[in-house]
Write a protein that holds these residues in place. Structure first.
Motif, PDB file in Angstrom:
ATOM      1  N   CYS A   1       2.117   5.144 -12.234  1.00 55.06           N
ATOM      2  CA  CYS A   1       1.256   4.170 -12.896  1.00 55.06           C
ATOM      3  C   CYS A   1       1.308   4.447 -14.391  1.00 55.06           C
ATOM      4  O   CYS A   1       1.690   5.531 -14.820  1.00 55.06           O
ATOM      5  CB  CYS A   1      -0.177   4.222 -12.362  1.00 55.06           C
ATOM      6  N   GLU A   2       0.886   3.464 -15.135  1.00 56.50           N
ATOM      7  CA  GLU A   2       0.995   3.570 -16.587  1.00 56.50           C
ATOM      8  C   GLU A   2       0.276   4.808 -17.106  1.00 56.50           C
ATOM      9  O   GLU A   2       0.768   5.551 -17.938  1.00 56.50           O
ATOM     10  CB  GLU A   2       0.410   2.309 -17.221  1.00 56.50           C
ATOM     11  N   ARG A   3      -0.916   5.036 -16.571  1.00 52.13           N
ATOM     12  CA  ARG A   3      -1.734   6.138 -17.059  1.00 52.13           C
ATOM     13  C   ARG A   3      -1.058   7.491 -16.831  1.00 52.13           C
ATOM     14  O   ARG A   3      -0.992   8.329 -17.710  1.00 52.13           O
ATOM     15  CB  ARG A   3      -3.087   6.098 -16.349  1.00 52.13           C
ATOM     16  N   ASP A   4      -0.544   7.683 -15.613  1.00 52.55           N
ATOM     17  CA  ASP A   4       0.093   8.968 -15.327  1.00 52.55           C
ATOM     18  C   ASP A   4       1.409   9.126 -16.055  1.00 52.55           C
ATOM     19  O   ASP A   4       1.771  10.218 -16.457  1.00 52.55           O
ATOM     20  CB  ASP A   4       0.314   9.125 -13.821  1.00 52.55           C
TER      21      ASP A   4
ATOM     22  N   PHE B   1       4.842  11.864 -19.272  1.00 53.93           N
ATOM     23  CA  PHE B   1       6.112  11.696 -19.982  1.00 53.93           C
ATOM     24  C   PHE B   1       5.947  11.112 -21.373  1.00 53.93           C
ATOM     25  O   PHE B   1       6.851  11.182 -22.178  1.00 53.93           O
ATOM     26  CB  PHE B   1       7.053  10.801 -19.180  1.00 53.93           C
ATOM     27  N   GLY B   2       4.818  10.513 -21.625  1.00 53.64           N
ATOM     28  CA  GLY B   2       4.613   9.883 -22.922  1.00 53.64           C
ATOM     29  C   GLY B   2       4.312  10.941 -23.962  1.00 53.64           C
ATOM     30  O   GLY B   2       3.832  12.022 -23.639  1.00 53.64           O
ATOM     31  N   THR B   3       4.579  10.637 -25.178  1.00 57.27           N
ATOM     32  CA  THR B   3       4.245  11.557 -26.247  1.00 57.27           C
ATOM     33  C   THR B   3       3.048  10.991 -26.984  1.00 57.27           C
ATOM     34  O   THR B   3       3.094   9.882 -27.484  1.00 57.27           O
ATOM     35  CB  THR B   3       5.425  11.708 -27.225  1.00 57.27           C
TER      36      THR B   3
ATOM     37  N   GLN C   1       0.823  -1.222   0.000  1.00 60.12           N
ATOM     38  CA  GLN C   1       0.000   0.000   0.000  1.00 60.12           C
ATOM     39  C   GLN C   1       0.852   1.266   0.000  1.00 60.12           C
ATOM     40  O   GLN C   1       0.341   2.353  -0.191  1.00 60.12           O
ATOM     41  CB  GLN C   1      -0.994   0.007   1.177  1.00 60.12           C
ATOM     42  N   CYS C   2       2.163   1.124   0.226  1.00 61.96           N
ATOM     43  CA  CYS C   2       3.037   2.307   0.236  1.00 61.96           C
ATOM     44  C   CYS C   2       3.697   2.532  -1.118  1.00 61.96           C
ATOM     45  O   CYS C   2       4.260   3.589  -1.367  1.00 61.96           O
ATOM     46  CB  CYS C   2       4.124   2.169   1.287  1.00 61.96           C
ATOM     47  N   PHE C   3       3.660   1.509  -1.915  1.00 63.96           N
ATOM     48  CA  PHE C   3       4.292   1.648  -3.230  1.00 63.96           C
ATOM     49  C   PHE C   3       3.246   2.203  -4.170  1.00 63.96           C
ATOM     50  O   PHE C   3       2.399   1.488  -4.693  1.00 63.96           O
ATOM     51  CB  PHE C   3       4.793   0.282  -3.703  1.00 63.96           C
ATOM     52  N   MET C   4       3.271   3.501  -4.295  1.00 61.76           N
ATOM     53  CA  MET C   4       2.198   4.091  -5.075  1.00 61.76           C
ATOM     54  C   MET C   4       2.710   5.092  -6.084  1.00 61.76           C
ATOM     55  O   MET C   4       3.814   5.607  -5.987  1.00 61.76           O
ATOM     56  CB  MET C   4       1.182   4.759  -4.145  1.00 61.76           C
ATOM     57  N   CYS C   5       1.839   5.347  -7.005  1.00 56.54           N
ATOM     58  CA  CYS C   5       2.140   6.279  -8.081  1.00 56.54           C
ATOM     59  C   CYS C   5       2.436   7.655  -7.502  1.00 56.54           C
ATOM     60  O   CYS C   5       1.686   8.157  -6.662  1.00 56.54           O
ATOM     61  CB  CYS C   5       0.947   6.329  -9.023  1.00 56.54           C
ATOM     62  N   ALA C   6       3.517   8.258  -7.936  1.00 58.81           N
ATOM     63  CA  ALA C   6       3.913   9.563  -7.408  1.00 58.81           C
ATOM     64  C   ALA C   6       2.950  10.662  -7.840  1.00 58.81           C
ATOM     65  O   ALA C   6       2.928  11.732  -7.254  1.00 58.81           O
ATOM     66  CB  ALA C   6       5.319   9.905  -7.879  1.00 58.81           C
ATOM     67  N   ALA C   7       2.144  10.395  -8.829  1.00 56.53           N
ATOM     68  CA  ALA C   7       1.230  11.432  -9.317  1.00 56.53           C
ATOM     69  C   ALA C   7      -0.154  11.299  -8.698  1.00 56.53           C
ATOM     70  O   ALA C   7      -0.656  12.225  -8.077  1.00 56.53           O
ATOM     71  CB  ALA C   7       1.135  11.376 -10.829  1.00 56.53           C
ATOM     72  N   CYS C   8      -0.788  10.143  -8.828  1.00 56.45           N
ATOM     73  CA  CYS C   8      -2.168  10.017  -8.359  1.00 56.45           C
ATOM     74  C   CYS C   8      -2.258   9.334  -7.010  1.00 56.45           C
ATOM     75  O   CYS C   8      -3.338   9.245  -6.438  1.00 56.45           O
ATOM     76  CB  CYS C   8      -3.028   9.295  -9.386  1.00 56.45           C
ATOM     77  N   LYS C   9      -1.132   8.874  -6.482  1.00 57.30           N
ATOM     78  CA  LYS C   9      -1.070   8.262  -5.163  1.00 57.30           C
ATOM     79  C   LYS C   9      -1.904   6.998  -5.023  1.00 57.30           C
ATOM     80  O   LYS C   9      -2.298   6.631  -3.929  1.00 57.30           O
ATOM     81  CB  LYS C   9      -1.522   9.250  -4.058  1.00 57.30           C
TER      82      LYS C   9
ATOM     83  N   TYR D   1       6.065   2.589 -14.258  1.00 55.71           N
ATOM     84  CA  TYR D   1       7.286   3.087 -14.885  1.00 55.71           C
ATOM     85  C   TYR D   1       8.025   3.938 -13.885  1.00 55.71           C
ATOM     86  O   TYR D   1       7.418   4.608 -13.064  1.00 55.71           O
ATOM     87  CB  TYR D   1       6.951   3.942 -16.109  1.00 55.71           C
ATOM     88  N   MET D   2       9.333   3.928 -13.984  1.00 56.14           N
ATOM     89  CA  MET D   2      10.139   4.752 -13.097  1.00 56.14           C
ATOM     90  C   MET D   2      10.565   6.013 -13.837  1.00 56.14           C
ATOM     91  O   MET D   2      10.934   5.959 -15.007  1.00 56.14           O
ATOM     92  CB  MET D   2      11.404   4.001 -12.681  1.00 56.14           C
ATOM     93  N   GLU D   3      10.502   7.105 -13.148  1.00 55.15           N
ATOM     94  CA  GLU D   3      11.014   8.349 -13.718  1.00 55.15           C
ATOM     95  C   GLU D   3      11.604   9.157 -12.577  1.00 55.15           C
ATOM     96  O   GLU D   3      10.932   9.448 -11.595  1.00 55.15           O
ATOM     97  CB  GLU D   3       9.872   9.113 -14.408  1.00 55.15           C
ATOM     98  N   GLU D   4      12.880   9.486 -12.700  1.00 57.51           N
ATOM     99  CA  GLU D   4      13.570  10.221 -11.643  1.00 57.51           C
ATOM    100  C   GLU D   4      13.375   9.595 -10.270  1.00 57.51           C
ATOM    101  O   GLU D   4      13.121  10.284  -9.288  1.00 57.51           O
ATOM    102  CB  GLU D   4      13.130  11.680 -11.643  1.00 57.51           C
TER     103      GLU D   4
END
Ligand SMILES: [Zn+2]
Ligand SMILES: [Zn+2]
Ligand SMILES: [Zn+2]
Length: 105
Positions: free
Chosen positions: A36-39, A44-46, A11-19, A28-31
């Motif tokens: 999550c895939e959607r965020d 970052f996706g084009t 429950q602590c491993f969460m998306c940095a954007a939508c939590k 995906y990892m970024e910095e």
């Protein structure tokens, strides 16, 4: 679960954007932050502004009107003629060929 050689509560491993917890979803990892895939796609996706699908590495694309487009999607909104390398007009964010640039919508 194990990720990045660190151990997280699920429950602590969460998306940095939508939590929202990532659990067993794709992420995906970024910095150093998981997304999550959607965020990730959103941030970052084009995405092609023409077809709304992702532009994959290796796809031919171009940038115009402040958006990215597959080269095959960069067409006049009226007649679908390909506008790559042509004189470009636009209305709102839609590319238009010369012949349709001043056509009433
Ligand atoms: Zn998210
Ligand atoms: Zn496209
Ligand atoms: Zn046209």
């Amino acid at each position: 679960m194990h990720a990045l050689k660190m151990t997280y509560h699920v429950q602590c491993f969460m998306c940095a954007a939508c939590k929202s917890p990532i659990r067993n979803q794709a992420f995906y990892m970024e910095e150093g932050e998981p997304y999550c895939e959607r965020d990730y796609e959103k941030m970052f996706g084009t995405k092609c502004h023409g077809c709304d699908f992702k532009i994959d590495a290796g796809d031919r694309f171009l940038e115009a009107l402040g958006y990215s487009w597959h080269d095959t999607c960069f067409v006049c909104a009226f007649c679908q003629i390909n506008l790559e390398g042509k004189t470009l007009y636009s209305k709102k964010d839609k590319p238009l060929c010369k012949g349709h640039a001043f056509a009433p919508v």
